[in-house]
Design a protein around this motif. Sequence first.
Motif, short mmCIF file in Angstrom:
data_model
loop_
_atom_site.label_atom_id
_atom_site.label_comp_id
_atom_site.label_asym_id
_atom_site.label_seq_id
_atom_site.Cartn_x
_atom_site.Cartn_y
_atom_site.Cartn_z
N MET A 33 73.26 -21.04 45.90
CA MET A 33 72.24 -20.98 46.95
C MET A 33 71.74 -19.54 47.14
O MET A 33 72.46 -18.57 46.90
N THR A 34 70.50 -19.44 47.56
CA THR A 34 69.88 -18.14 47.83
C THR A 34 70.44 -17.55 49.12
O THR A 34 70.52 -18.24 50.13
N SER A 36 70.31 -13.82 51.44
CA SER A 36 69.90 -12.41 51.60
C SER A 36 70.91 -11.65 52.46
O SER A 36 70.90 -10.42 52.49
N ALA A 37 71.78 -12.40 53.17
CA ALA A 37 72.78 -11.75 54.03
C ALA A 37 73.98 -11.32 53.20
O ALA A 37 75.00 -12.01 53.13
N CYS A 51 76.96 -13.95 54.18
CA CYS A 51 76.99 -14.88 55.32
C CYS A 51 76.26 -16.15 54.93
O CYS A 51 75.09 -16.12 54.53
N ASN A 53 75.42 -20.28 55.88
CA ASN A 53 75.32 -21.32 56.90
C ASN A 53 76.37 -22.41 56.66
O ASN A 53 76.55 -22.85 55.52
N ASP A 57 75.76 -26.85 51.32
CA ASP A 57 76.69 -27.64 50.48
C ASP A 57 77.54 -26.74 49.58
O ASP A 57 78.64 -27.11 49.19
N THR A 58 77.01 -25.56 49.22
CA THR A 58 77.73 -24.65 48.32
C THR A 58 79.09 -24.22 48.90
O THR A 58 80.02 -23.91 48.16
N ALA A 85 67.02 -22.11 46.95
CA ALA A 85 66.91 -22.25 48.41
C ALA A 85 66.59 -23.70 48.77
O ALA A 85 66.09 -23.97 49.86
N GLY A 86 66.83 -24.60 47.86
CA GLY A 86 66.62 -26.02 48.15
C GLY A 86 65.42 -26.60 47.45
O GLY A 86 65.09 -27.78 47.65
N TYR A 90 70.94 -29.23 42.33
CA TYR A 90 71.85 -28.29 41.69
C TYR A 90 71.70 -28.35 40.17
O TYR A 90 71.74 -27.32 39.49
N ARG A 93 68.65 -26.50 39.19
CA ARG A 93 68.78 -25.05 39.43
C ARG A 93 69.45 -24.38 38.21
O ARG A 93 69.06 -23.30 37.81
#
Length: 163
Positions: A33-34, A36-37, A51, A53, A57-58, A85-86, A90, A93
């Motif tokens: 998943m993408t 930036s944090a 960081c 969320n 799912d990752t 980023a969705g 998968y 991707r």
Amino acid sequence: MISATEFKQALQSWASGVTIVTTHSEQHGLQGMTVSAFSSVSADPALILCCVNGTADTIAGIDASQCFAVNVLAATQQNASSQFAGGCSYEERFTNNPWHTAVTGSPLLSESLMSLDCKLIEKVQAGSHWILIGEVQACESRDGEPLLYYRAGYHELAIHDDT
Ligand SMILES: Cc1cc2nc3c(=O)[nH]c(=O)nc-3n(C[C@H](O)[C@H](O)[C@H](O)COP(=O)(O)O)c2cc1C
């Protein structure tokens, strides 16, 4: 108390690079998943954090493998950022973006500017997100320019003429 909308709007002033956090587990297969944090934490030992969320799912794959890789994107990888980023499944991707396997088993995106192969050493809950702290086992770097993210859009480094 500041509202989530006000908070998100203020944070748009923070310019960052873009990474894709990847993992591989027997239970969940290839995931990524993408993110930036991301931040460097310590050089000795070599620690980083990102960081993620709790709804991503990752996270389930990282829990299962206890490993993840952070792939810092090059300016040429804007499509990869959207896909991870969705933008697609998968499977797509990892079909659309060349990758190879790191020492820990995590997939490294072969066109990234830099990849860090990490062991998960701590996972701390903070609000809606998990702070994942990784110990870097290996890293690889390539020449190129970074992909940047600022005010909800992608950017590239500007060349400044100092003369
Ligand atoms: C430029 C950009 C940066 C992002 N940064 C983060 C981030 O730091 N943490 C996060 O949890 N999601 C971030 N996202 C959203 C996730 O990439 C997206 O929700 C992803 O599909 C969730 O992962 P999943 O497919 O494993 O569920 C970002 C998305 C974009 C486009």
